[in-house]
Design an enzyme around this catalytic site. Structure first.
Site, PDB file in Angstrom:
ATOM      1  CG  ASP A   1     -12.839 -15.741 -13.248  1.00 60.65           C
ATOM      2  OD1 ASP A   1     -11.910 -16.330 -12.186  1.00 60.65           O
ATOM      3  OD2 ASP A   1     -13.877 -15.400 -12.419  1.00 60.65           O
TER       4      ASP A   1
ATOM      5  CD  GLU B   1     -11.385 -20.403 -11.964  1.00 54.87           C
ATOM      6  OE1 GLU B   1     -11.083 -20.502 -10.189  1.00 54.87           O
ATOM      7  OE2 GLU B   1     -11.753 -19.912 -12.555  1.00 54.87           O
TER       8      GLU B   1
ATOM      9  CG  ASP C   1      -1.648   1.136   1.819  1.00 58.81           C
ATOM     10  OD1 ASP C   1      -2.030   1.954   0.566  1.00 58.81           O
ATOM     11  OD2 ASP C   1      -1.922   1.674   2.703  1.00 58.81           O
TER      12      ASP C   1
ATOM     13  CG  ASP D   1      -8.045 -12.701 -12.831  1.00 56.43           C
ATOM     14  OD1 ASP D   1      -8.383 -14.101 -13.363  1.00 56.43           O
ATOM     15  OD2 ASP D   1      -7.403 -13.334 -11.805  1.00 56.43           O
TER      16      ASP D   1
ATOM     17  CG  ASP E   1      -1.271   1.839  -3.272  1.00 58.14           C
ATOM     18  OD1 ASP E   1       0.060   1.477  -3.800  1.00 58.14           O
ATOM     19  OD2 ASP E   1      -1.812   1.936  -2.712  1.00 58.14           O
TER      20      ASP E   1
ATOM     21  CG  HIS F   1      -7.715 -15.783  -5.823  1.00 57.48           C
ATOM     22  ND1 HIS F   1      -6.621 -15.955  -6.785  1.00 57.48           N
ATOM     23  CD2 HIS F   1      -9.257 -15.058  -5.960  1.00 57.48           C
ATOM     24  CE1 HIS F   1      -8.057 -16.445  -7.776  1.00 57.48           C
ATOM     25  NE2 HIS F   1      -8.777 -15.686  -7.618  1.00 57.48           N
ATOM     26  CG  ASP F   2     -10.409 -18.698  -5.397  1.00 59.41           C
ATOM     27  OD1 ASP F   2     -10.198 -18.134  -5.124  1.00 59.41           O
ATOM     28  OD2 ASP F   2     -10.215 -19.394  -6.914  1.00 59.41           O
TER      29      ASP F   2
ATOM     30  CG  ASP G   1      -5.373   3.061   0.705  1.00 57.18           C
ATOM     31  OD1 ASP G   1      -4.379   2.397   1.026  1.00 57.18           O
ATOM     32  OD2 ASP G   1      -6.459   3.775  -0.744  1.00 57.18           O
TER      33      ASP G   1
ATOM     34  CG  ASN H   1      -3.130   5.441  -1.129  1.00 56.11           C
ATOM     35  OD1 ASN H   1      -3.092   3.926  -0.473  1.00 56.11           O
ATOM     36  ND2 ASN H   1      -3.637   5.415  -2.044  1.00 56.11           N
TER      37      ASN H   1
HETATM   38  C1  GLC Z   1     -13.093 -17.749  -9.793  1.00 55.19           C
HETATM   39  C2  GLC Z   1     -12.151 -16.844  -9.243  1.00 55.19           C
HETATM   40  C3  GLC Z   1     -12.458 -16.910  -7.920  1.00 55.19           C
HETATM   41  C4  GLC Z   1     -13.302 -16.218  -7.840  1.00 55.19           C
HETATM   42  C5  GLC Z   1     -14.999 -17.125  -8.759  1.00 55.19           C
HETATM   43  C6  GLC Z   1     -16.144 -16.099  -9.464  1.00 55.19           C
HETATM   44  O1  GLC Z   1     -13.080 -19.462  -9.427  1.00 55.19           O
HETATM   45  O2  GLC Z   1     -10.662 -17.819  -8.865  1.00 55.19           O
HETATM   46  O3  GLC Z   1     -11.733 -15.626  -6.879  1.00 55.19           O
HETATM   47  O4  GLC Z   1     -14.448 -15.691  -6.890  1.00 55.19           O
HETATM   48  O5  GLC Z   1     -13.567 -16.992 -10.040  1.00 55.19           O
HETATM   49  O6  GLC Z   1     -15.099 -14.846 -10.381  1.00 55.19           O
END
Ligand code: GLC
Length: 570
Positions: free
Chosen positions: A215, A296, A30, A112, A38, A358-359, A34, A32
Site C-alpha cells: 500500500d 501501489e 458472509d 495487503d 468473512d 477498491h479505489d 452479520d 455468519n
Molecule cells: C491505498 C489504498 C486505499 C487506502 C489508502 C490509505 O491507496 O488502496 O484504499 O485508503 O491507501 O491506506
C-alpha cells in the site's frame, strides 16, 4: 467439497504466469449472517475461483484487501494489529485454513501490507502518544507547532482532505497523517520501525503466504527537513500559465467547495530512502521460496514508477501501472499508454495491470453505462489478459458488476461522505459480490448488509452467468485457460502494430521463438476492416463476440463493433 490436490507451479517466478484476483473481504461472502463478508465465507467460494476443472474461473492467485484487526475508519487500511485477523472476518485458525484450502487448489495468496501508517488504535501509536518520552514516541512523526499561532509544522496536505497534521493536546505536539487523522504515519527513519515491520513480513511468510501488495509504498519516507511543498498554483503562475481572471476563478471555486490548496508533493513522496526500505523488504522475501510483491506506486512520471523495480531488480517484483485506469475510450489512448510503459520499463522488469480496484469506479461503468457496456467489458478483458504482464481481476469484474450508485445515507467511505455529491467516494465499487438472484444476491442472510447489494443483482449474478455459455464469466473463464496454453501470452514479447490499422483499433503482437499471436481490438461502435499482410496465415483462437467463425483463416479481419480477437499465426 472435494479437494483437488494439484501441484503448485514451484518455480520462483510463478507470478509471471499467474492470473490474480483481488478480493475485498468485507464484500465477498458472509458466512455468519452479520452482513459483513468473512474468511469462512471466502473459503466456501474457492471452488468458484479454481476447483481444478474447466468449470471454475481458473485464477492462480488472490490479493486480499486487509482483514487485519482494524477500527475500520478506512475499512481495514487502518491496521490496529498486523498479526491478527479482525474478529468480524474470523480468526488466525480460519486464515490458516483459508491458506491451506487455497494452496490445495493451486491458488496462491498475497496480503495487503499497509505500513505507511497504522491505525491510531494500534498499540504502537497508543504508546507513542502517551508521553513525549515514551520509548515509541519516535516510531511516529511528531513535531512542534510553528510560530506564535502554533501553526502546523508545514503546509503538507493529506491525501483525502485537509492538512496532514493533527494536534495532540495531551503532549502538545502535532503528528503526521497522510490520510485520515486516525491513520498516523510511521517514522521510517527509525530502525526499530523497520525491524518491527520486518517481523510482520516474516510472521506471514512463516505462516505460508506467497507475497504482498504494498500500500502507498512511494510515501513511506519523508523529507528530513520537512520543508513546505511548493504550491501548484504559484508554480503555474510563475511560468505564466495563469492570468488574474484564472486565479480569481480558481480561488472562488476552491472557497465554494472548500477545496484544499493544490500542491506539488515534492517533499512527502518518492524520497530516495524509500528504495532502501524496499530493498530491505526484498531481502526478507528472498529468504523464503517463491515470494512475490506488487507495489501501489503513484507518480505522474513513468520513469519514477519504474525506478521502484530497483536498479538491480532488487525492490518490487511487480508494479501496478495505474495510467491504464486513466485511459480514455480510444484505441490510441490505450496503445500510447502501454507503449510508453513498455518503453520505460528497464530490462527484466515485469508489468502488472489492473483495470479496476477498491479505489476507483469499476471499469465497466467508467466508460459509460449503456447497451454496449458489456461488449466493452469483453474488449477490456481480452486486452487485460493478453498484454505482457500479470493481470489482476477485481472481484465481480468477471461478471460485469457495475458501479453502484448509493445514496448519501448508505455511504461508508469517509471520502464519499466528505465530498458528496462532488464525489461519491469508493463505496460504489465495493458493494457485495452478486452470487445469485436470492436474498442479498446470495452474499448474506443478514437483514441488512454493510453496503447495500447493487440493485441490478437479479439480472447480473454468478448463477445466471455460469449457466450461460456466452456470458462474460464464461468468456473470462475461456480466456484464462487459453492464456495458460499459449506461451506467447505469458512469456512472449509485446509490440504494437500501427501500419495499416484503423485509428480506432489497437493491435499488438505477442511473440516467442516459436509462437506468434496477434490481438486486434476494435474500440469503435462500427465495423472495422484490417488487412493481414504478414507471413503465414492467421487463425482466430477467441473473439469477444460469440458467433465468430471458428475456422476463419481469411487474411482480411472484419471486426464487429467493439469486437476483439486473438489470432494465431500459422
Ligand atoms: C491505498 C489504498 C486505499 C487506502 C489508502 C490509505 O491507496 O488502496 O484504499 O485508503 O491507501 O491506506
Amino acid at each position: 467439497m472435494t479437494l483437488n490436490n494439484r501441484k503448485m507451479d514451484s518455480a520462483d517466478d510463478w507470478w509471471k504466469r499467474a492470473v490474480f484476483y483481488q478480493i475485498y473481504p468485507r464484500s465477498y461472502m458472509d458466512s455468519n449472517g452479520d452482513g459483513v463478508g468473512d474468511l469462512p465465507g471466502i473459503i466456501s467460494c474457492l471452488d468458484y475461483l479454481n476447483d481444478g476443472t474447466n468449470q471454475s474461473l481458473g485464477i492462480d492467485a488472490i490479493w486480499f484487501s486487509p482483514f487485519f484487526t482494524s477500527p475500520d475508519c478506512d475499512f481495514g487500511y487502518d491496521v490496529a494489529d498486523y498479526c491478527d485477523i479482525d474478529p468480524r472476518y474470523g480468526t488466525l485458525a480460519d486464515f490458516d485454513r483459508l491458506l491451506e484450502e487455497a494452496h490445495s487448489r493451486g491458488i496462491r495468496i498475497i496480503l495487503d501490507l499497509v505500513v505507511n501508517h497504522t491505525s491510531d488504535l494500534h498499540p504502537w501509536f497508543v504508546e507513542s502518544r502517551s508521553s513525549r518520552d515514551n520509548a515509541k514516541r519516535d516510531w511516529y512523526i511528531w513535531k512542534d507547532g510553528r510560530g506564535k499561532g502554533n501553526r502546523p509544522p508545514n503546509n503538507w496536505r493529506n491525501n483525502f482532505f485537509g492538512r496532514a497534521w493533527a494536534w495532540d493536546g495531551k503532549t502538545g505536539q502535532y503528528y503526521l497523517h497522510s490520510f485520515l487523522k486516525e491513520q498516523p504515519d510511521l517514522n521510517w527513519d527509525n530502525p526499530e520501525v523497520r525491524e518491527a515491520v520486518g517481523d510482520v513480513i516474516r510472521f506471514w511468510l512463516e505462516r505460508g503466504v506467497d507475497g504482498f501488495r504494498l500500500d502507498v509504498a512511494h510515501i513511506y519516507c519523508k523529507d528530513p527537513q520537512f520543508r513546505d511543498n511548493p504550491s501548484l498554483l504559484k508554480g503555474l503562475n510563475r511560468v505564466g500559465g495563469l492570468d488574474a481572471g484564472d486565479r480569481l476563478f480558481i480561488a472562488n471555486l476552491m472557497k465554494k467547495f472548500s477545496l484544499p490548496e493544490l500542491q506539488v508533493r515534492k517533499y512527502n513522496q518518492h524520497l530516495p530512502e524509500t528504495h532502501n526500505v524496499l530493498k530491505e523488504f526484498r531481502r526478507i522475501y528472498d529468504s523464503y521460496p517463491a515470494v512475490t510483491s506488487v507495489g501501489e506506486i503513484v507518480a505522474d512520471d513513468p520513469q519514477v514508477i519504474a525506478s521502484y523495480y530497483g536498479s538491480n531488480q532488487d525492490e518490487l517484483h511487480m508494479n501496478f501501472y495505474f495510467e491504464l485506469l486513466h485511459c480514455r475510450w480510444k484505441a490510441g489512448s490505450f496503445r500510447r499508454c502501454i507503449d510508453l510503459w513498455e518503453k520505460t520499463l528497464p530490462a527484466g522488469a515485469w508489468p502488472a495491470y489492473t483495470l479496476s480496484n477498491h479505489d476507483v469506479v469499476r471499469a465497466i461503468s467508467r466508460y459509460g453505462n449503456d447497451a454496449s457496456s458489456e461488449e466493452r467489458a469483453r474488449l477490456l478483458a481480452l486486452m487485460l489478459l493478453t498484454l505482457r504482464g500479470t493481470p489482476f481481476i477485481y472481484y465481480g469484474e468477471e461478471i460485469g458488476m457495475r458501479e453502484a450508485k448509493l445514496p448519501k445515507v448508505k455511504l461508508k467511505d469517509p471520502v464519499g461522505i466528505k465530498w458528496y455529491p462532488l464525489h461519491r467516494g469508493r463505496d460504489g465499487c465495493r458493494t457485495p459480490m452478486q452470487w445469485n438472484g436470492g436474498k442479498n444476491g446470495g452474499f448474506s442472510e443478514a437483514p441488512e448488509t454493510w453496503l447495500p447489494v447493487n440493485l441490478n443483482f437479479a439480472n447480473n449474478n454468478v448463477a445466471i452467468q455460469e449457466a450461460d455459455p456466452h456470458s462474460l464469466f464464461n468468456f473470462f473463464r475461456q480466456l484464462i485457460r487459453l492464456r495458460r496454453q499459449l506461451p506467447a501470452l505469458t512469456e512472449g514479447s509485446y509490440q504494437s502494430i500501427i501500419e495499416n490499422i484503423p485509428e480506432d483499433c489497437y493491435c499488438y503482437r505477442r511473440k516467442t521463438g516459436d509462437q506468434e499471436l496477434i490481438i486486434c481490438l476494435n474500440f469503435s461502435a462500427e465495423q472495422r476492416r484490417i488487412g493481414y499482410t504478414g507471413p503465414g496465415s492467421i487463425k482466430v483462437l477467441i473473439s469477444t463476440s460469440q458467433d465468430h467463425p471458428e475456422t476463419d483463416m481469411s487474411p482480411v479481419i472484419m471486426l464487429r463493433p467493439y469486437e476483439g480477437r486473438l489470432y494465431l499465426i500459422v
